[in-house]
Design a protein around this motif. Structure first.
Motif, PDB file in Angstrom:
ATOM      1  N   ALA A 292       7.452   3.414  -0.745  1.00 15.98           N
ATOM      2  CA  ALA A 292       8.042   2.135  -0.324  1.00 15.98           C
ATOM      3  C   ALA A 292       7.229   1.442   0.761  1.00 15.98           C
ATOM      4  O   ALA A 292       7.223   0.212   0.849  1.00 15.98           O
ATOM      5  N   ASP A 293       6.545   2.197   1.601  1.00 16.94           N
ATOM      6  CA  ASP A 293       5.812   1.594   2.713  1.00 16.94           C
ATOM      7  C   ASP A 293       4.346   1.318   2.393  1.00 16.94           C
ATOM      8  O   ASP A 293       3.582   0.913   3.265  1.00 16.94           O
ATOM      9  N   VAL A 294       3.944   1.525   1.149  1.00 15.86           N
ATOM     10  CA  VAL A 294       2.553   1.263   0.761  1.00 15.86           C
ATOM     11  C   VAL A 294       2.420  -0.222   0.433  1.00 15.86           C
ATOM     12  O   VAL A 294       2.908  -0.697  -0.601  1.00 15.86           O
ATOM     13  N   GLU A 295       1.757  -0.955   1.309  1.00 15.81           N
ATOM     14  CA  GLU A 295       1.717  -2.417   1.200  1.00 15.81           C
ATOM     15  C   GLU A 295       0.859  -2.910   0.036  1.00 15.81           C
ATOM     16  O   GLU A 295       0.988  -4.062  -0.379  1.00 15.81           O
ATOM     17  N   LEU A 345      -0.514  -3.554  -8.626  1.00 22.43           N
ATOM     18  CA  LEU A 345      -1.456  -3.588  -7.517  1.00 22.43           C
ATOM     19  C   LEU A 345      -1.499  -4.996  -6.939  1.00 22.43           C
ATOM     20  O   LEU A 345      -1.558  -5.976  -7.692  1.00 22.43           O
ATOM     21  N   ARG A 346      -1.468  -5.108  -5.618  1.00 25.65           N
ATOM     22  CA  ARG A 346      -1.582  -6.405  -4.953  1.00 25.65           C
ATOM     23  C   ARG A 346      -3.066  -6.698  -4.758  1.00 25.65           C
ATOM     24  O   ARG A 346      -3.726  -6.121  -3.891  1.00 25.65           O
ATOM     25  N   THR A 434      -6.787  -6.330   7.269  1.00 21.74           N
ATOM     26  CA  THR A 434      -5.906  -7.445   7.627  1.00 21.74           C
ATOM     27  C   THR A 434      -5.890  -7.550   9.138  1.00 21.74           C
ATOM     28  O   THR A 434      -6.370  -6.664   9.849  1.00 21.74           O
ATOM     29  N   ALA A 435      -5.306  -8.648   9.614  1.00 21.50           N
ATOM     30  CA  ALA A 435      -5.247  -8.838  11.067  1.00 21.50           C
ATOM     31  C   ALA A 435      -4.505  -7.688  11.730  1.00 21.50           C
ATOM     32  O   ALA A 435      -4.928  -7.145  12.745  1.00 21.50           O
ATOM     33  N   GLY A 436      -3.387  -7.304  11.123  1.00 14.87           N
ATOM     34  CA  GLY A 436      -2.591  -6.224  11.690  1.00 14.87           C
ATOM     35  C   GLY A 436      -3.343  -4.915  11.701  1.00 14.87           C
ATOM     36  O   GLY A 436      -3.334  -4.170  12.683  1.00 14.87           O
TER      37      GLY A 436
END
Length: 446
Positions: A292-295, A345-346, A434-436
Motif C-alpha cells: 500500500a505504501d509503494v508510491e 506501474l506509475r 522527487t522533491a520529497g
C-alpha cells in the motif's frame, strides 16, 4: 527462489476420482459430466448448465443459440483475450471494440454509447454498413471483479441487445447494489448466457473445460445439441442399456463436449471452490496491505464500490439514450473471485518502463503475466478492420503499465514474501527522484 505464475491445487480425492473414472470404462461425456452440470448450476443458482470443452466453446455456442449471423455486430471490450471477439467472427459478424474504464479495465458503457452513436453515423474506423444491426454485447468480468449487473442490464435493455457474459475469471463471484440487497451470483440471472472457464490456471480447473449457465431451457438444449455435432441425443443416451440406438442430425454442430475424465476433476474442484476463493482473497489482501505504501504502483480496486462514476450514465447528446433513466452508480458490494492481481506501474514515478520491470521480475524468479494486449493493438484487428490506437485511448495507454503478479491458493508463505519483497525492491531501486525523496536523501547524508 522461483515463484511460478500459477500452480494448481490438486489433492488425493481429485486424483482418486479421475482414476475411478478411468477404471469405470466410461471416459467421454456421461454420468460424471451430468453430475458436474447439476452441481455447478446449483452452485451459481442457475436453471441450466451445459459443460463444454472450453469457455471459448461456450461463447461460440451462446452466440449461435441466440441467432447471431453474418452482417450483424456485437459490442466487445478491447481489453480481453482473443476468444471474446473471435467467436463473433466465426458467424461472419463484426465485433465493435469498446474501450475500458481506467481503474477496473472493464467495458466502459459510456464508450459503448459512443460506439453505437458512431456506428449509426458512419463514423467508426471499421468498414461497417450504416444499417448493420447491433444485436448484442459481450462484457468481461476482468480479474474476477464483476461488473454492475444492473448497469449492464439497463444498457442492454435501452439498446435492445442480448447479453453474453464472459465470466472466465469470475467463479465464484457475486454482486449486490447495496448492503441490504440479496446477493446475486455470477451466472445466476444476469444475462441470457454466462460462460465460465476451467482452464488450468483458472479459479477451478478441469485441465481444459468450460460451462455455460442460462435460464433459457431451449437455449441450453440447442447448445447441448450443437456441442455434439448437432446430434439429437448424446452418446450417454444412445449407449446405455436404456438408451435408443438411433439418432438424428438436427443442425451442423461441433465437437465441444466435456469428458467425464475432466468432469471427475471438476466435481472435486467445485466442492472446494469457496475455500480456494477465500485463500486467494487472503493473499490479495496481504498484497494490498504490504504494498500500500509503494508510491510507484497502483493496486487493483477492491471488491466494493461502483465501477466508474459515469459508467451507467447515458450520453446526453444521444436523444434516445437521454430519454431513458440510467442506473445510477451505487456503493455496490461484491464477492471478488480474485483470479488476477493486476498492478499498474506509475510511469512518472519509475525510471524504467513496464517491459524492463517484467525483465527484472523474471531475473528475480517471480512469474508474471500481462492482461492483456488490447485487441485493437493486435495485427488482425488493426489490419483487417482498421482499428487505431486513438480509437480506444484508455486501453492503449493503460496496458503498457499493467503487470499481473502470481496469485494462487497453493502459494507458500515464502513465495508470498518473495513477491512482495521483489516488487518493493524493484520500485525502490528504479524510483525517479522527487522533491520529497531528494530532501530525505540529503538529510540522511547529512
Amino acid at each position: 527462489m522461483q515463484v511460478p505464475f500459477f500452480r494448481p491445487e490438486l489433492d488425493d480425492a481429485e486424483i482418486a476420482e479421475v482414476v475411478e473414472t478411468l477404471r469405470s470404462g466410461w471416459l467421454t461425456t456421461g454420468p460424471k459430466t451430468q453430475r458436474f452440470e447439476t452441481a455447478f448450476a446449483n452452485a451459481v443458482g442457475a436453471r441450466h448448465a451445459v459443460a463444454l470443452a472450453s469457455c471459448t466453446a461456450g461463447l461460440h455456442l451462446s452466440t449461435l443459440g441466440l441467432g447471431l449471423r453474418a452482417g450483424q455486430a456485437v459490442l466487445v471490450p478491447t481489453m480481453t483475450f482473443a476468444a471474446t471477439a473471435e467467436v463473433i467472427r466465426y458467424a461472419g459478424a463484426v465485433p465493435i471494440l469498446v474501450d475500458c474504464t481506467p481503474t477496473t479495465l472493464q467495458m466502459d458503457l459510456r464508450d459503448a454509447e459512443r460506439k453505437i452513436a458512431d456506428a449509426r453515423a458512419g463514423r467508426l474506423p471499421i468498414d461497417l454498413p450504416r444499417d448493420a444491426e447491433i444485436v448484442g454485447m459481450l462484457p468481461v468480468h476482468v480479474g474476477g471483479r464483476v461488473l454492475s449487473f444492473d448497469a449492464v442490464a439497463e444498457f442492454a435493455r435501452r439498446h435492445r441487445l442480448w447479453r453474453i457474459e464472459d465470466a472466465a475469471h469470475a467463479f465464484p463471484a457475486a454482486w449486490r447494489p447495496h448492503a441490504e440487497a440479496p446477493w446475486r451470483r455470477c451466472g445466476e440471472d444476469s444475462a441470457e448466457a454466462t460462460c465460465f472457464s476451467f482452464y488450468a490456471n483458472k479459479t477451478i480447473t478441469t485441465g481444459e473445460g468450460g460451462m455455460v449457465t442460462t435460464a433459457d431451457e431451449e437455449l441450453a438444449e440447442r447448445m447441448r445439441s450443437l456441442s455434439l455435432h448437432g446430434l439429437s441425443k448424446d452418446a450417454w443416451g444412445r449407449y446405455t442399456a436404456k438408451g435408443a440406438w438411433d439418432y438424428r442430425i438436427v443442425a451442423p454442430g461441433y465437437k465441444y463436449n466435456l469428458t467425464d475424465i475432466a468432469s471427475a476433476l471438476g466435481l472435486h474442484q467445485l466442492a472446494k471452490a469457496e475455500a480456494l476463493r477465500r485463500r486467494r482473497e487472503e493473499i490479495a489482501e496481504r498484497f494490498r496491505r504490504e504494498l500500500a505504501d509503494v508510491e510507484e504502483i497502483e493496486l487493483p480496486p477492491t471488491a466494493d464500490g461502483a465501477d466508474d462514476p459515469a459508467l451507467a450514465e447515458p450520453l446526453r447528446d444521444d436523444p434516445e439514450a437521454a430519454s431513458q433513466d440510467a442506473v445510477p452508480p451505487t456503493a455496490a458490494e461484491r464477492i471478488h473471485a480474485w483470479h488476477l492481481f493486476q498492478i499498474r506501474l506509475r510511469a512518472d514515478s519509475l525510471a524504467i518502463d513496464r517491459d524492463r520491470f517484467l525483465e527484472e521480475l523474471r531475473a528475480h524468479g517471480v512469474g508474471f503475466s500481462v492482461h492483456w494486449r488490447p485487441l485493437h493493438l493486435h495485427p488482425y484487428w488493426s489490419e483487417a478492420f482498421g482499428w487505431r490506437p486513438q480509437d480506444l485511448p484508455v486501453a492503449t495507454d493503460v496496458w503498457r503499465q499493467t503487470v499481473t503478479l502470481p496469485l494462487f491458493p497453493a502459494m507458500r508463505e515464502e513465495e508470498i514474501e518473495h513477491v512482495i519483497a521483489t516488487v518493493r525492491e524493484l520500485c525502490r531501486r528504479n524510483a525517479r527522484p522527487t522533491a520529497g525523496r531528494a530532501i530525505a536523501s540529503a538529510r540522511s547524508e547529512a
